[in-house]
Structure formats: C-alpha cells, structure tokens
Design a protein around this motif. Sequence first.
Motif, PDB file in Angstrom:
ATOM      1  N   TRP A 193       0.845  -1.199   0.000  1.00 43.18           N
ATOM      2  CA  TRP A 193       0.000   0.000   0.000  1.00 43.18           C
ATOM      3  C   TRP A 193       0.879   1.247   0.000  1.00 43.18           C
ATOM      4  CZ3 TRP A 193      -4.688  -0.932  -1.448  1.00 43.18           C
ATOM      5  CH2 TRP A 193      -5.249  -2.171  -1.171  1.00 43.18           C
ATOM      6  N   LEU A 194       0.283   2.357  -0.405  1.00 37.97           N
ATOM      7  CA  LEU A 194       1.050   3.602  -0.464  1.00 37.97           C
ATOM      8  C   LEU A 194       1.271   4.163   0.941  1.00 37.97           C
ATOM      9  CD1 LEU A 194      -0.570   5.455  -3.512  1.00 37.97           C
ATOM     10  CD2 LEU A 194       1.087   3.592  -3.491  1.00 37.97           C
ATOM     11  N   THR A 195       2.437   4.722   1.173  1.00 38.85           N
ATOM     12  CA  THR A 195       2.669   5.479   2.408  1.00 38.85           C
ATOM     13  C   THR A 195       1.850   6.773   2.328  1.00 38.85           C
ATOM     14  OG1 THR A 195       4.503   6.752   1.493  1.00 38.85           O
ATOM     15  CG2 THR A 195       5.051   4.626   2.504  1.00 38.85           C
ATOM     16  N   GLU A 196       1.770   7.480   3.448  1.00 39.37           N
ATOM     17  CA  GLU A 196       1.002   8.725   3.441  1.00 39.37           C
ATOM     18  C   GLU A 196       1.598   9.729   2.446  1.00 39.37           C
ATOM     19  OE1 GLU A 196      -0.122   9.954   7.374  1.00 39.37           O
ATOM     20  OE2 GLU A 196      -0.594  11.978   6.604  1.00 39.37           O
ATOM     21  N   GLU A 197       2.933   9.812   2.408  1.00 41.80           N
ATOM     22  CA  GLU A 197       3.602  10.748   1.486  1.00 41.80           C
ATOM     23  C   GLU A 197       3.318  10.348   0.033  1.00 41.80           C
ATOM     24  OE1 GLU A 197       5.147   9.309   4.070  1.00 41.80           O
ATOM     25  OE2 GLU A 197       5.215  11.120   5.307  1.00 41.80           O
ATOM     26  N   GLU A 198       3.366   9.049  -0.241  1.00 40.23           N
ATOM     27  CA  GLU A 198       3.117   8.583  -1.609  1.00 40.23           C
ATOM     28  C   GLU A 198       1.668   8.850  -2.010  1.00 40.23           C
ATOM     29  OE1 GLU A 198       6.229   4.847  -2.142  1.00 40.23           O
ATOM     30  OE2 GLU A 198       4.369   4.521  -1.057  1.00 40.23           O
ATOM     31  N   GLN A 199       0.743   8.612  -1.066  1.00 39.10           N
ATOM     32  CA  GLN A 199      -0.671   8.815  -1.370  1.00 39.10           C
ATOM     33  C   GLN A 199      -0.956  10.285  -1.680  1.00 39.10           C
ATOM     34  OE1 GLN A 199      -3.383   7.279   1.571  1.00 39.10           O
ATOM     35  NE2 GLN A 199      -5.003   7.119   0.034  1.00 39.10           N
ATOM     36  N   THR A 200      -0.373  11.162  -0.865  1.00 38.30           N
ATOM     37  CA  THR A 200      -0.564  12.600  -1.095  1.00 38.30           C
ATOM     38  C   THR A 200      -0.007  12.996  -2.455  1.00 38.30           C
ATOM     39  OG1 THR A 200      -0.423  13.012   1.266  1.00 38.30           O
ATOM     40  CG2 THR A 200      -0.048  14.894  -0.167  1.00 38.30           C
ATOM     41  N   ALA A 201       1.214  12.542  -2.747  1.00 40.65           N
ATOM     42  CA  ALA A 201       1.830  12.881  -4.036  1.00 40.65           C
ATOM     43  C   ALA A 201       0.976  12.352  -5.182  1.00 40.65           C
ATOM     44  CB  ALA A 201       3.244  12.303  -4.122  1.00 40.65           C
ATOM     45  N   TRP A 202       0.477  11.110  -5.035  1.00 41.34           N
ATOM     46  CA  TRP A 202      -0.283  10.509  -6.120  1.00 41.34           C
ATOM     47  C   TRP A 202      -1.613  11.211  -6.347  1.00 41.34           C
ATOM     48  CZ3 TRP A 202      -0.090   8.487 -10.506  1.00 41.34           C
ATOM     49  CH2 TRP A 202      -1.234   7.953 -11.086  1.00 41.34           C
ATOM     50  N   ILE A 203      -2.310  11.551  -5.279  1.00 42.83           N
ATOM     51  CA  ILE A 203      -3.613  12.228  -5.439  1.00 42.83           C
ATOM     52  C   ILE A 203      -3.419  13.584  -6.116  1.00 42.83           C
ATOM     53  CG2 ILE A 203      -5.511  13.341  -4.171  1.00 42.83           C
ATOM     54  CD1 ILE A 203      -5.564  10.930  -2.347  1.00 42.83           C
ATOM     55  N   ARG A 204      -2.330  14.291  -5.723  1.00 43.33           N
ATOM     56  CA  ARG A 204      -2.061  15.577  -6.374  1.00 43.33           C
ATOM     57  C   ARG A 204      -1.719  15.389  -7.851  1.00 43.33           C
ATOM     58  NH1 ARG A 204       1.459  18.034  -1.357  1.00 43.33           N
ATOM     59  NH2 ARG A 204      -0.355  18.756  -0.178  1.00 43.33           N
ATOM     60  N   PHE A 205      -0.900  14.383  -8.123  1.00 51.04           N
ATOM     61  CA  PHE A 205      -0.494  14.129  -9.511  1.00 51.04           C
ATOM     62  C   PHE A 205      -1.710  13.707 -10.341  1.00 51.04           C
ATOM     63  CE2 PHE A 205       2.406  11.394 -12.415  1.00 51.04           C
ATOM     64  CZ  PHE A 205       2.580  12.452 -13.286  1.00 51.04           C
ATOM     65  N   ALA A 206      -2.569  12.861  -9.770  1.00 53.42           N
ATOM     66  CA  ALA A 206      -3.779  12.424 -10.482  1.00 53.42           C
ATOM     67  C   ALA A 206      -4.686  13.621 -10.781  1.00 53.42           C
ATOM     68  CB  ALA A 206      -4.524  11.357  -9.675  1.00 53.42           C
ATOM     69  N   ALA A 207      -4.726  14.582  -9.864  1.00 55.77           N
ATOM     70  CA  ALA A 207      -5.545  15.779 -10.099  1.00 55.77           C
ATOM     71  C   ALA A 207      -4.984  16.575 -11.276  1.00 55.77           C
ATOM     72  CB  ALA A 207      -5.599  16.644  -8.838  1.00 55.77           C
ATOM     73  N   VAL A 208      -3.663  16.689 -11.349  1.00 56.95           N
ATOM     74  CA  VAL A 208      -3.037  17.382 -12.478  1.00 56.95           C
ATOM     75  C   VAL A 208      -3.337  16.633 -13.784  1.00 56.95           C
ATOM     76  CG1 VAL A 208      -0.825  18.053 -13.524  1.00 56.95           C
ATOM     77  CG2 VAL A 208      -1.219  18.437 -11.085  1.00 56.95           C
ATOM     78  N   LEU A 209      -3.227  15.308 -13.739  1.00 54.03           N
ATOM     79  CA  LEU A 209      -3.518  14.479 -14.926  1.00 54.03           C
ATOM     80  C   LEU A 209      -4.952  14.664 -15.402  1.00 54.03           C
ATOM     81  CD1 LEU A 209      -2.019  10.960 -14.095  1.00 54.03           C
ATOM     82  CD2 LEU A 209      -1.172  12.567 -15.803  1.00 54.03           C
ATOM     83  N   GLU A 210      -5.854  14.864 -14.477  1.00 54.39           N
ATOM     84  CA  GLU A 210      -7.270  15.013 -14.797  1.00 54.39           C
ATOM     85  C   GLU A 210      -7.549  16.405 -15.373  1.00 54.39           C
ATOM     86  OE1 GLU A 210      -9.452  12.417 -14.441  1.00 54.39           O
ATOM     87  OE2 GLU A 210     -11.019  13.675 -15.304  1.00 54.39           O
ATOM     88  N   LEU A 211      -6.904  17.423 -14.816  1.00 48.31           N
ATOM     89  CA  LEU A 211      -7.236  18.798 -15.196  1.00 48.31           C
ATOM     90  C   LEU A 211      -6.449  19.332 -16.389  1.00 48.31           C
ATOM     91  CD1 LEU A 211      -7.426  20.469 -11.672  1.00 48.31           C
ATOM     92  CD2 LEU A 211      -9.301  20.324 -13.309  1.00 48.31           C
ATOM     93  N   LEU A 212      -5.161  19.001 -16.446  1.00 50.73           N
ATOM     94  CA  LEU A 212      -4.295  19.678 -17.411  1.00 50.73           C
ATOM     95  C   LEU A 212      -4.656  19.410 -18.875  1.00 50.73           C
ATOM     96  CD1 LEU A 212      -1.953  21.600 -17.847  1.00 50.73           C
ATOM     97  CD2 LEU A 212      -0.355  19.737 -17.364  1.00 50.73           C
ATOM     98  N   PRO A 213      -4.965  18.153 -19.272  1.00 48.79           N
ATOM     99  CA  PRO A 213      -5.302  17.938 -20.688  1.00 48.79           C
ATOM    100  C   PRO A 213      -6.470  18.811 -21.171  1.00 48.79           C
ATOM    101  CG  PRO A 213      -4.832  15.859 -19.621  1.00 48.79           C
ATOM    102  CD  PRO A 213      -4.900  16.895 -18.519  1.00 48.79           C
ATOM    103  N   GLY A 214      -7.482  18.989 -20.338  1.00 48.12           N
ATOM    104  CA  GLY A 214      -8.623  19.833 -20.709  1.00 48.12           C
ATOM    105  C   GLY A 214      -8.222  21.287 -20.885  1.00 48.12           C
ATOM    106  N   VAL A 215      -7.306  21.755 -20.025  1.00 49.34           N
ATOM    107  CA  VAL A 215      -6.826  23.137 -20.117  1.00 49.34           C
ATOM    108  C   VAL A 215      -6.029  23.342 -21.404  1.00 49.34           C
ATOM    109  CG1 VAL A 215      -5.149  24.734 -19.054  1.00 49.34           C
ATOM    110  CG2 VAL A 215      -6.874  23.589 -17.628  1.00 49.34           C
ATOM    111  N   LEU A 216      -5.228  22.350 -21.766  1.00 51.17           N
ATOM    112  CA  LEU A 216      -4.436  22.443 -23.003  1.00 51.17           C
ATOM    113  C   LEU A 216      -5.343  22.379 -24.224  1.00 51.17           C
ATOM    114  CD1 LEU A 216      -1.501  20.031 -22.069  1.00 51.17           C
ATOM    115  CD2 LEU A 216      -1.470  22.533 -22.019  1.00 51.17           C
ATOM    116  N   ASP A 217      -6.295  21.432 -24.206  1.00 54.01           N
ATOM    117  CA  ASP A 217      -7.218  21.287 -25.336  1.00 54.01           C
ATOM    118  C   ASP A 217      -8.074  22.526 -25.518  1.00 54.01           C
ATOM    119  OD1 ASP A 217      -6.740  18.849 -26.564  1.00 54.01           O
ATOM    120  OD2 ASP A 217      -8.054  17.730 -25.222  1.00 54.01           O
TER     121      ASP A 217
END
Lengths: 160, 160
Positions: free
Chosen positions: B5-29
């Motif tokens: 399982w992810l450590t707390e630091e890994e989980q935080t980093a991943w949730i933030r990164f997933a949010a960027v992955l979700e938002l950024l393509p739409g902003v570029l498009d």
Amino acid sequence: MTTRWLTEEEQTAWIRFAAVLELLPGVLDSQLVRDEGLTHFDYFALAMLSEAPERTLRMTTLAGRTSATLPRLSRVLNRLEQQGLVERQPSAEDRRATNVVLTEQGWEKLVHAAPGHVTNVRANVLDALSAEQVGQLSTICTQVLSKLDPDGKMFAHVLR
Amino acid sequence: MTTRWLTEEEQTAWIRFAAVLELLPGVLDSQLVRDEGLTHFDYFALAMLSEAPERTLRMTTLAGRTSATLPRLSRVLNRLEQQGLVERQPSAEDRRATNVVLTEQGWEKLVHAAPGHVTNVRANVLDALSAEQVGQLSTICTQVLSKLDPDGKMFAHVLR
C-alpha cells in the motif's frame, strides 16, 4: 505581446511531461477496465466518495473533486448507479441538492479494485522514483494545481 | 501477492499528480480548440513533424512519438489532411510504408498556434515552478517514461 519562448531546459521538461500526460491515463484506464470494468475516472469518483463522511458527497462537491462538469459526472453516475455502486438521493438539508452515496456494493468493488490499481501506480510511477523525488513531485503538483484549480475545488487541496 | 500500500507521502503525491492528470489535458485542449481549432494531440503531432528532417516521419514513428495507436493516428491524420495541414505519401525507400509530411500550410498553422500554446503552458505549469523544480520535473518524467515507454518510442527519449 511578446511570447516568452521556452528555454531549452523548459522545453525538454515540457516534452517529457507531455509524454507522461499522453501515456499515463491510458495505462491507468486499461488495467482497471480489463480487471474491474471501471475507468480510472470511475475509480477516482468511488475513491473520493469512500473518503467522505458517511461515504456521501454533494453532486457539486464530487464534480469539483473529480474535476468533471455536472453533465459528464451525471453520465458516469448513471452507469455506476445501474451497476449498484452508487445511489443518488435528495439532500436532507437542501431538497434542491443531490447527494451521491457509495453503496456497500460500491465499497466492496473499490476494496476489490484497489490492490491491482495500487500495484499499477507503483509499477508505472512511484517505484521509478526515490522518496526525495516523491516529495518533489508532490510540491510541484501543489504549485501547478494552484494555477489549474485556483478555487481549490479538487480533493488534492483538502490534503494541505 | 501482498499489496504494498502507499505510504502517506506517496498517497498525497499521487492524489495531487492524479488531479493534475485530470485537469491539465482539458486546459491544453480548450485553449487550442478555441483559438486554433486544434486539439492538443493535433498540435503535438504537427510539432513532432516540424522537428523531423524534411518535416517528414514514417506513420509508425509518428505513432510512437505521439504514443497513439495506428488507427487513432489515422483518424487524426484524415482530419489534418482534409485541412491541408499534412500529406500522406508512400515512402520512397519502402513502398509498403507511409510517410507523413507537414505541409507549408501545416507549418504556418503551427507557427500561428505556438505563441498562444506556449503562453498557456507557461501560465498553467512552468511559471508556477522554480528553475530547480523544472529540472526535478524533467528527471522525474524521464524515470516514469522508462516505465511507461520501455522501448523508447517517444520523442522524449530523443532528447536524452
């Protein structure tokens, strides 16, 4: 207005980042679709509900946390509701508002899907990085999110 | 197999990164579609051709550099060809292979689109980061790409 073109370092970083943006969503989707019949967006929405008090969020809040428009979220919820994974209910506090609740079946689906998804995230992202880089990525994403999501609607902001 | 399982630091980093992955393509498009009638994928494909010798790439190479399947790339090229931005030609060296050429009109379209796109990338990503963080992001993405693209088909690898 004069364009501030990218420096060589910026261009290299951007092309690499754009390649990750292009490849990673497909890698996340294909494992979850194949093994669980869920898209990464479906999984993310179920996970956001699972973290909320009483596994319940307002539609508008869930839309913010998944960065979806309401029409897009509605279409996804129609599908998840047909599968028995979520339920929509009028809010007790405000009858005009709709709550989304993760059902017991939805919770079990998420618990079932989590190990494969976490293993996939490790294999493709986290295990490629040192602990120091995980921290760097976290800070970098926080700063990018302050641009992408200035109103702080995403779950990522709740983690601050 | 036991899930790590992810450590707390890994989980935080991943949730933030997933949010960027979700938002950024739409902003570029949305900027490119609104201002130029191009998706970010269209832009990226034209940019990859513009960097190639004689502004020409084999279909299979372009597919690798844009991380698209051949059917997906074919559909995009049909559209770009109708707009006069690219041309497909049989390869002179291997008649079974197809080359994709950026036309003069495609080059002009890219030159016209670049300032707005670069400004958008700056505003949403690069200007949020220090020079040191741009370097960190570049290294992080290289390491992630070694997992996502082990065969090194992406343009990002040419930059090494």
